[in-house]
Design a protein around this motif. Sequence first.
Motif, short mmCIF file in Angstrom:
data_model
loop_
_atom_site.label_atom_id
_atom_site.label_comp_id
_atom_site.label_asym_id
_atom_site.label_seq_id
_atom_site.Cartn_x
_atom_site.Cartn_y
_atom_site.Cartn_z
N CYS A 104 0.85 -1.19 0.00
CA CYS A 104 0.00 0.00 0.00
C CYS A 104 0.89 1.25 0.00
CB CYS A 104 -0.89 -0.02 1.23
SG CYS A 104 -1.94 1.45 1.34
N CYS A 152 0.10 3.08 3.57
CA CYS A 152 0.54 2.57 4.88
C CYS A 152 1.52 1.40 4.78
CB CYS A 152 -0.68 2.18 5.71
SG CYS A 152 -1.46 0.65 5.18
N CYS A 207 -5.91 -2.64 0.25
CA CYS A 207 -5.08 -2.69 1.44
C CYS A 207 -5.94 -3.22 2.60
CB CYS A 207 -4.54 -1.31 1.78
SG CYS A 207 -3.64 -1.31 3.34
N CYS A 258 -5.82 -0.26 5.65
CA CYS A 258 -6.49 1.05 5.57
C CYS A 258 -7.59 1.08 4.51
CB CYS A 258 -5.46 2.15 5.33
SG CYS A 258 -4.82 2.19 3.64
ZN LIG Z 1 -2.95 0.85 3.42
#
Ligand SMILES: [Zn+2]
Length: 283
Positions: A120, A123, A138, A141
């Motif tokens: 991702c 994050c 992801c 998140c």
């Molecule tokens: Zn993420």
Amino acid sequence: MEEDKRFISGIVPPSERKGLAWWFAFQGSKLLIYQESDSVNIPCLVDFSELGLAAPSQHYLGHLDGRDCYAVELAEGIAPPQGMTLEGLRQVYGRLDETLFWVATRAVQIVDWDRTHLFCGRCATPLQTKKTERAKECPMCGQLHFPRLAPAIIVVVERGHELLLARSRHFPLGMYSVLAGFVEPGESLEEAVVREVKEEVGLGVKDIKYFGSQPWPFPHSLMIGFTATYAEGKITLEDSEIEDAGWFTAAHLPQIPGKISIARKLIDWFVEKQESSLKKAVP
Ligand SMILES: [Zn+2]
């Protein structure tokens, strides 16, 4: 460009594989092909494992003439089996069936996207591939990551019996083509046409008309073609990318791009238009 009805795009593979399928296998940007008498072909097998090659990932692409198509990533360093080679798409064009070629241009982009979108961007969590759409998600998140596609305009500019051609520093020696450039965020396609022509050769254009589009998988562009008419200005090369530009007639063209490209289709369109207007002029 003409729509090809032989290929139907899909994302969810059939629950069980029936019969032969096309396998578009790439090592980097090189396609696995085998030689036929005077052309090349794509492996057509029930399962890719029949070739005995390690393939870290497979992606369903849809079906061609009712036969399933898969993109496969070949591990680096693997040598092709006896009688097969790995070749770049530009080298394969004209030797491989045209529809298979354009499915291959999809395949290379999916494989490239899969290989370069592992984590991702927000994050850094490892991504999961979605089963029902061409996306990765992801699990931390929720951010979605889609295949990258960079839209670029390409435009033939006419002035009476002449067309504008330019030479980029990156072109092979002696080659000229029509102008092209990437669309910027927040810009319409027509605005991109006006800006590119102004930036690259200092000219104003009008009568901007849509011509057609073409995927350009080097590495992930979508070329959107336009025709336009010269409106004002003198050629001034402000962009350091452009080495030379000028007006050419259909009868005296420099070296131009090959048949694979929409650039060539735009130039051919201009040449045919000139030829048909000449025929009309001579009764
Ligand atoms: Zn993420």
